[in-house]
Design a protein around this motif. Structure first.
Motif, PDB file in Angstrom:
ATOM      1  N   PRO A 107      14.675  75.092  57.287  1.00 47.43           N
ATOM      2  CA  PRO A 107      14.863  76.002  56.152  1.00 47.43           C
ATOM      3  C   PRO A 107      15.842  77.114  56.548  1.00 47.43           C
ATOM      4  CG  PRO A 107      12.530  75.690  56.633  1.00 47.43           C
ATOM      5  CD  PRO A 107      13.297  75.085  57.761  1.00 47.43           C
ATOM      6  N   MET A 108      16.782  77.385  55.683  1.00 49.89           N
ATOM      7  CA  MET A 108      17.759  78.448  55.954  1.00 49.89           C
ATOM      8  C   MET A 108      17.458  79.587  54.988  1.00 49.89           C
ATOM      9  SD  MET A 108      21.135  76.151  56.849  1.00 49.89           S
ATOM     10  CE  MET A 108      21.399  75.587  55.187  1.00 49.89           C
ATOM     11  N   THR A 109      16.697  80.560  55.477  1.00 49.79           N
ATOM     12  CA  THR A 109      16.199  81.637  54.630  1.00 49.79           C
ATOM     13  C   THR A 109      16.921  82.963  54.833  1.00 49.79           C
ATOM     14  OG1 THR A 109      14.506  82.159  56.262  1.00 49.79           O
ATOM     15  CG2 THR A 109      13.900  80.591  54.537  1.00 49.79           C
ATOM     16  N   TYR A 166      22.823  80.561  59.144  1.00 47.14           N
ATOM     17  CA  TYR A 166      24.030  79.807  58.818  1.00 47.14           C
ATOM     18  C   TYR A 166      25.079  79.935  59.919  1.00 47.14           C
ATOM     19  CZ  TYR A 166      22.149  79.535  54.101  1.00 47.14           C
ATOM     20  OH  TYR A 166      21.354  79.282  53.019  1.00 47.14           O
ATOM     21  N   PRO A 167      25.880  78.881  60.110  1.00 43.18           N
ATOM     22  CA  PRO A 167      26.952  78.968  61.107  1.00 43.18           C
ATOM     23  C   PRO A 167      27.984  80.011  60.686  1.00 43.18           C
ATOM     24  CG  PRO A 167      27.111  76.906  59.878  1.00 43.18           C
ATOM     25  CD  PRO A 167      25.862  77.592  59.434  1.00 43.18           C
ATOM     26  N   LEU A 168      28.326  80.869  61.622  1.00 48.65           N
ATOM     27  CA  LEU A 168      29.291  81.944  61.388  1.00 48.65           C
ATOM     28  C   LEU A 168      28.915  82.811  60.183  1.00 48.65           C
ATOM     29  CD1 LEU A 168      32.613  79.960  62.016  1.00 48.65           C
ATOM     30  CD2 LEU A 168      31.258  81.286  63.660  1.00 48.65           C
ATOM     31  N   LEU A 169      27.612  82.857  59.876  1.00 46.21           N
ATOM     32  CA  LEU A 169      27.072  83.638  58.752  1.00 46.21           C
ATOM     33  C   LEU A 169      27.668  83.215  57.415  1.00 46.21           C
ATOM     34  CD1 LEU A 169      27.094  87.167  60.460  1.00 46.21           C
ATOM     35  CD2 LEU A 169      25.302  85.415  60.519  1.00 46.21           C
ATOM     36  N   ASP A 170      28.104  81.967  57.334  1.00 39.56           N
ATOM     37  CA  ASP A 170      28.749  81.426  56.142  1.00 39.56           C
ATOM     38  C   ASP A 170      27.715  80.681  55.299  1.00 39.56           C
ATOM     39  OD1 ASP A 170      30.220  80.128  54.200  1.00 39.56           O
ATOM     40  OD2 ASP A 170      31.653  79.240  55.605  1.00 39.56           O
ATOM     41  N   MET A 171      27.230  81.344  54.260  1.00 40.67           N
ATOM     42  CA  MET A 171      26.169  80.779  53.430  1.00 40.67           C
ATOM     43  C   MET A 171      26.645  79.631  52.532  1.00 40.67           C
ATOM     44  SD  MET A 171      23.945  84.172  52.515  1.00 40.67           S
ATOM     45  CE  MET A 171      22.673  83.243  51.669  1.00 40.67           C
ATOM     46  N   LYS A 178      27.822  76.944  53.801  1.00 38.34           N
ATOM     47  CA  LYS A 178      27.551  75.739  54.604  1.00 38.34           C
ATOM     48  C   LYS A 178      26.196  75.158  54.226  1.00 38.34           C
ATOM     49  CE  LYS A 178      31.196  76.315  57.268  1.00 38.34           C
ATOM     50  NZ  LYS A 178      32.412  75.633  56.954  1.00 38.34           N
ATOM     51  N   ASN A 179      26.079  73.845  54.320  1.00 38.59           N
ATOM     52  CA  ASN A 179      24.822  73.157  54.024  1.00 38.59           C
ATOM     53  C   ASN A 179      24.077  72.762  55.285  1.00 38.59           C
ATOM     54  OD1 ASN A 179      25.015  73.256  51.231  1.00 38.59           O
ATOM     55  ND2 ASN A 179      26.333  71.470  51.176  1.00 38.59           N
ATOM     56  N   TYR A 180      24.473  73.291  56.399  1.00 40.08           N
ATOM     57  CA  TYR A 180      23.839  73.000  57.679  1.00 40.08           C
ATOM     58  C   TYR A 180      23.624  74.304  58.440  1.00 40.08           C
ATOM     59  CZ  TYR A 180      28.822  73.005  58.820  1.00 40.08           C
ATOM     60  OH  TYR A 180      30.148  73.335  58.919  1.00 40.08           O
ATOM     61  N   CYS A 181      22.644  74.280  59.359  1.00 42.62           N
ATOM     62  CA  CYS A 181      22.256  75.501  60.070  1.00 42.62           C
ATOM     63  C   CYS A 181      23.124  75.755  61.302  1.00 42.62           C
ATOM     64  CB  CYS A 181      20.783  75.420  60.476  1.00 42.62           C
ATOM     65  SG  CYS A 181      20.452  74.262  61.820  1.00 42.62           S
ATOM     66  N   LYS A 182      22.944  76.921  61.883  1.00 40.22           N
ATOM     67  CA  LYS A 182      23.712  77.313  63.062  1.00 40.22           C
ATOM     68  C   LYS A 182      23.418  76.414  64.262  1.00 40.22           C
ATOM     69  CE  LYS A 182      20.333  80.767  64.564  1.00 40.22           C
ATOM     70  NZ  LYS A 182      20.090  82.185  64.787  1.00 40.22           N
ATOM     71  N   HIS A 183      22.256  75.794  64.299  1.00 41.91           N
ATOM     72  CA  HIS A 183      21.893  74.918  65.414  1.00 41.91           C
ATOM     73  C   HIS A 183      22.592  73.564  65.314  1.00 41.91           C
ATOM     74  CE1 HIS A 183      18.899  77.871  66.430  1.00 41.91           C
ATOM     75  NE2 HIS A 183      18.414  77.792  65.202  1.00 41.91           N
ATOM     76  N   CYS A 184      23.049  73.224  64.141  1.00 45.71           N
ATOM     77  CA  CYS A 184      23.730  71.947  63.918  1.00 45.71           C
ATOM     78  C   CYS A 184      25.245  72.134  63.813  1.00 45.71           C
ATOM     79  CB  CYS A 184      23.182  71.271  62.666  1.00 45.71           C
ATOM     80  SG  CYS A 184      21.460  70.755  62.882  1.00 45.71           S
ATOM     81  N   ALA A 185      25.713  73.282  64.244  1.00 47.57           N
ATOM     82  CA  ALA A 185      27.141  73.597  64.165  1.00 47.57           C
ATOM     83  C   ALA A 185      27.713  73.888  65.549  1.00 47.57           C
ATOM     84  CB  ALA A 185      27.356  74.810  63.263  1.00 47.57           C
TER      85      ALA A 185
END
Length: 94
Positions: A10-12, A17-22, A24-31
């Motif tokens: 869940p991205m709450t 978000y990767p690079l704080l870019d909301m 994106k449909n993937y989390c910072k751990h998957c980037a």
């Protein structure tokens, strides 16, 4: 609430978000550090290593388990996101 399309997290918060870019449909751990999405194989390798280390199991067992975890979370996430998107669109039409 968005969920990562790769791992189901869940991205709450914007920090999820990767690079704080909301957008994106993937989390910072998957980037990657540059914000691009990791491939399934890259994430599979990471989860395999983490699982083997955390659970003290053979690499072959960890690899198989990691595959199952990622496939299940990705499928569940995509199904959930479709429902959330559908409900959001229905509310927007009202």
């Amino acid at each position: 609430m968005k969920m990562c399309i790769a791992c189901g997290m869940p991205m709450t918060a914007i920090a999820d978000y990767p690079l704080l870019d909301m957008s994106k449909n993937y989390c910072k751990h998957c980037a990657h550090k540059d914000g691009t999405m990791k491939t399934f194989d890259e994430k599979w390798h990471e989860v395999t290593l983490q699982y083997a280390q955390n659970h003290n199991v053979d690499n072959a067992v960890a690899k198989q388990t990691a595959y199952i975890i990622l496939k299940k979370s990705t499928t569940t996430c995509l199904e959930t996101q479709v429902v959330v998107d559908f409900l959001g669109n229905q509310n927007a039409l009202r």
